[in-house]
Design a protein around this motif. Structure first.
Motif, PDB file in Angstrom:
ATOM      1  N   PRO A  94       0.724  -1.180  -0.046  1.00 22.61           N
ATOM      2  CA  PRO A  94      -0.071   0.128   0.107  1.00 22.61           C
ATOM      3  C   PRO A  94       0.885   1.182   0.078  1.00 22.61           C
ATOM      4  N   PRO A  95       0.537   2.373  -0.483  1.00 20.23           N
ATOM      5  CA  PRO A  95       1.061   3.586  -0.449  1.00 20.23           C
ATOM      6  C   PRO A  95       1.319   4.282   0.811  1.00 20.23           C
ATOM      7  N   GLY A  96       0.745   3.888   1.877  1.00 22.37           N
ATOM      8  CA  GLY A  96       0.769   4.337   3.192  1.00 22.37           C
ATOM      9  C   GLY A  96       0.181   5.492   3.436  1.00 22.37           C
ATOM     10  N   ARG A  97      -0.533   5.700   4.419  1.00 25.10           N
ATOM     11  CA  ARG A  97      -1.324   6.983   4.772  1.00 25.10           C
ATOM     12  C   ARG A  97      -0.458   8.158   4.953  1.00 25.10           C
ATOM     13  N   ARG A  98       0.748   8.133   5.228  1.00 22.00           N
ATOM     14  CA  ARG A  98       1.699   9.323   5.373  1.00 22.00           C
ATOM     15  C   ARG A  98       2.455   9.604   4.063  1.00 22.00           C
ATOM     16  N   ASN A  99       2.350   8.832   2.845  1.00 18.10           N
ATOM     17  CA  ASN A  99       3.181   9.034   1.996  1.00 18.10           C
ATOM     18  C   ASN A  99       2.359  10.202   0.730  1.00 18.10           C
ATOM     19  N   THR A 100       3.428  11.032   0.748  1.00 20.58           N
ATOM     20  CA  THR A 100       2.671  12.247  -0.019  1.00 20.58           C
ATOM     21  C   THR A 100       3.306  12.228  -1.488  1.00 20.58           C
ATOM     22  N   ASP A 101       4.318  11.268  -1.692  1.00 18.41           N
ATOM     23  CA  ASP A 101       4.851  11.186  -2.665  1.00 18.41           C
ATOM     24  C   ASP A 101       4.186   9.880  -3.868  1.00 18.41           C
ATOM     25  N   TYR A 109     -13.644   3.477  -6.640  1.00 20.47           N
ATOM     26  CA  TYR A 109     -14.862   3.662  -7.201  1.00 20.47           C
ATOM     27  C   TYR A 109     -15.302   5.343  -6.478  1.00 20.47           C
ATOM     28  N   GLY A 110     -14.467   5.733  -5.782  1.00 19.34           N
ATOM     29  CA  GLY A 110     -14.708   6.941  -5.066  1.00 19.34           C
ATOM     30  C   GLY A 110     -16.123   6.773  -3.962  1.00 19.34           C
ATOM     31  N   ASP A 111     -16.458   8.136  -3.584  1.00 18.25           N
ATOM     32  CA  ASP A 111     -17.818   8.157  -2.640  1.00 18.25           C
ATOM     33  C   ASP A 111     -18.825   8.721  -3.305  1.00 18.25           C
ATOM     34  N   ALA A 112     -18.610   9.231  -4.416  1.00 17.86           N
ATOM     35  CA  ALA A 112     -19.713  10.116  -5.083  1.00 17.86           C
ATOM     36  C   ALA A 112     -21.019   9.326  -5.570  1.00 17.86           C
ATOM     37  N   THR A 113     -20.950   8.008  -5.494  1.00 14.08           N
ATOM     38  CA  THR A 113     -22.045   7.193  -6.077  1.00 14.08           C
ATOM     39  C   THR A 113     -23.058   6.652  -4.967  1.00 14.08           C
ATOM     40  N   ASN A 114     -24.447   6.554  -5.355  1.00 12.79           N
ATOM     41  CA  ASN A 114     -25.011   5.737  -4.329  1.00 12.79           C
ATOM     42  C   ASN A 114     -25.556   4.355  -5.087  1.00 12.79           C
ATOM     43  N   GLU A 115     -24.841   4.043  -5.901  1.00 15.18           N
ATOM     44  CA  GLU A 115     -25.338   2.870  -6.670  1.00 15.18           C
ATOM     45  C   GLU A 115     -24.611   1.468  -6.309  1.00 15.18           C
ATOM     46  N   VAL A 116     -25.227   0.585  -6.754  1.00 12.23           N
ATOM     47  CA  VAL A 116     -24.595  -0.892  -6.525  1.00 12.23           C
ATOM     48  C   VAL A 116     -23.313  -0.927  -7.421  1.00 12.23           C
ATOM     49  N   VAL A 117     -22.121  -1.157  -7.095  1.00 11.27           N
ATOM     50  CA  VAL A 117     -21.021  -1.167  -7.680  1.00 11.27           C
ATOM     51  C   VAL A 117     -20.599  -2.714  -8.065  1.00 11.27           C
ATOM     52  N   THR A 118     -20.433  -3.077  -9.233  1.00 10.98           N
ATOM     53  CA  THR A 118     -20.108  -4.350  -9.596  1.00 10.98           C
ATOM     54  C   THR A 118     -18.498  -4.543 -10.175  1.00 10.98           C
ATOM     55  N   GLU A 119     -18.110  -5.627 -10.141  1.00 12.02           N
ATOM     56  CA  GLU A 119     -16.626  -5.734 -10.702  1.00 12.02           C
ATOM     57  C   GLU A 119     -16.362  -4.945 -12.265  1.00 12.02           C
ATOM     58  N   VAL A 120     -17.334  -4.668 -13.038  1.00 17.81           N
ATOM     59  CA  VAL A 120     -17.310  -4.130 -14.391  1.00 17.81           C
ATOM     60  C   VAL A 120     -17.663  -2.568 -14.084  1.00 17.81           C
ATOM     61  N   SER A 121     -17.957  -2.122 -12.869  1.00 20.93           N
ATOM     62  CA  SER A 121     -18.441  -0.703 -12.871  1.00 20.93           C
ATOM     63  C   SER A 121     -17.202   0.162 -13.249  1.00 20.93           C
ATOM     64  N   THR A 122     -17.576   1.407 -13.787  1.00 22.47           N
ATOM     65  CA  THR A 122     -16.454   2.453 -14.058  1.00 22.47           C
ATOM     66  C   THR A 122     -15.818   3.021 -12.793  1.00 22.47           C
ATOM     67  N   THR A 123     -14.739   2.986 -12.812  1.00 26.94           N
ATOM     68  CA  THR A 123     -13.893   3.463 -11.605  1.00 26.94           C
ATOM     69  C   THR A 123     -13.877   5.070 -11.512  1.00 26.94           C
ATOM     70  N   GLN A 124     -14.184   5.676 -10.354  1.00 30.33           N
ATOM     71  CA  GLN A 124     -14.294   7.215 -10.236  1.00 30.33           C
ATOM     72  C   GLN A 124     -13.258   7.683  -8.974  1.00 30.33           C
ATOM     73  N   PRO A 125     -12.212   7.491  -9.050  1.00 32.17           N
ATOM     74  CA  PRO A 125     -11.218   7.340  -8.049  1.00 32.17           C
ATOM     75  C   PRO A 125     -11.037   9.092  -7.648  1.00 32.17           C
ATOM     76  N   GLN A 126     -11.197   9.325  -6.152  1.00 36.15           N
ATOM     77  CA  GLN A 126     -11.079  10.757  -5.864  1.00 36.15           C
ATOM     78  C   GLN A 126      -9.773  10.939  -5.139  1.00 36.15           C
ATOM     79  N   THR A 127      -9.409  10.059  -4.255  1.00 31.62           N
ATOM     80  CA  THR A 127      -8.130  10.448  -3.504  1.00 31.62           C
ATOM     81  C   THR A 127      -6.827  10.244  -4.371  1.00 31.62           C
ATOM     82  N   ALA A 128      -5.867  10.669  -3.973  1.00 30.55           N
ATOM     83  CA  ALA A 128      -4.659  10.277  -4.540  1.00 30.55           C
ATOM     84  C   ALA A 128      -4.278   8.897  -4.368  1.00 30.55           C
ATOM     85  N   SER A 129      -4.524   8.233  -3.261  1.00 26.55           N
ATOM     86  CA  SER A 129      -4.330   6.782  -3.199  1.00 26.55           C
ATOM     87  C   SER A 129      -4.839   6.088  -4.139  1.00 26.55           C
ATOM     88  N   ALA A 130      -6.377   6.341  -4.244  1.00 24.95           N
ATOM     89  CA  ALA A 130      -7.313   5.659  -5.069  1.00 24.95           C
ATOM     90  C   ALA A 130      -7.005   5.782  -6.603  1.00 24.95           C
TER      91      ALA A 130
END
Length: 270
Positions: free
Chosen positions: A73-80, A112-133
């Motif tokens: 994992p990138p680590g919570r404190r990793n800014t790079d 998948y981010g946190d903007a959706t209220n939908e059921v997310v399946t394995e083929v759903s479109t990714t919508q990453p919001q954080t740097a880690s995602a």
């Protein structure tokens, strides 16, 4: 069936996986600590001191015809995270050049981010919001572009729970909002058989979800969990509002792995 698994990133989750694989396959683990390397050696695990970005030669000596479990994992404190991502892609390239047979990448449902209220399946479109995602999506896409050269399995994990780990502990006593947000959790005792199947059987060459099968509101769930664990309960606003937030649907993945999760109901996790 693989005869050797190389676990890059021998942390909390890898400890459970390595224990389950002992006696089934030859295990090599990487760690950044000499002390941890010696501890792994005592457990019968071939251990290599390696940090992401280091020279990969020693690691690659173990990779021909092996399964590589990428669990860094990138680590919570990793800014790079640009450096983290570049180093991960370079490790993938080095592994493929070393004739690795199968790469299993531990990813996250945060892609998948946190903007959706939908059921997310394995083929759903990714919508990453954080740097880690966003970093995880970049690594996933790069790995999937290498299919045909090497077997690839992407494993997106929901929030991790285990006998010694539960998010209710970090929320204890806090004042929090969005009590009506749905939870997506997975227990390590369900992750272990899933990853054992993926590593020891025919590679999936696909993306799967590992998550519980029900998704209560967090304002109810974490209060109940805190009471069960005899710790101060958190206090949430909006718990009575209609449920919101994504639902990670892992039902097809569990069925594909022929696994009925022991902790499909997250209320069994505490």
């Amino acid at each position: 069936m693989t005869q050797k698994v190389v676990i890059s990133g021998y942390g909390w989750l890898a400890g459970y996986i390595g224990k389950a694989l002992t006696g089934k396959v030859s295990i090599v683990g990487t760690t950044r600590s000499q002390q941890k390397r010696l501890a792994l050696k005592e457990q019968g695990i071939t251990a290599i001191e390696y940090a992401l970005g280091d020279d990969t030669s020693a690691l690659c000596n173990h990779l021909p015809n092996a399964t590589l479990l990428l669990n860094i994992p990138p680590g919570r404190r990793n800014t790079d995270l640009a450096s983290f991502t570049d180093n991960m892609l370079q490790l993938v390239d080095a592994a493929i050049s070393a004739n690795v047979a199968h790469i299993v990448f531990i990813s996250t449902t945060s892609v998948y981010g946190d903007a959706t209220n939908e059921v997310v399946t394995e083929v759903s479109t990714t919508q990453p919001q954080t740097a880690s995602a966003k970093a995880h999506v970049t690594i996933e896409d790069y790995l999937l572009s290498k299919r045909g050269q090497v077997d690839i399995s992407i494993v997106r994990l929901a929030g991790l729970v285990g006998p010694d780990r539960h998010p209710a502990r970090s929320l204890s006593g806090r004042q929090l909002d969005a009590g009506n947000k749905r939870i997506n959790l997975v227990h390590v005792h369900d992750i272990v058989p899933a990853l054992t199947t993926i590593i020891c059987n025919t590679p999936l060459n696909d993306t799967i979800h590992l998550c519980s099968l029900s998704h209560p509101k967090r304002g109810i769930y974490y209060v109940d969990a805190a009471k069960a664990m005899n710790i101060d309960a958190p206090h949430f606003s909006d718990t009575e509002a209609p449920p919101v937030g994504k639902v990670i649907d892992a039902s097809k993945s569990w069925a594909r792995l022929n696994i009925t999760p022991l902790y499909g109901d997250p209320n069994r996790m505490f």
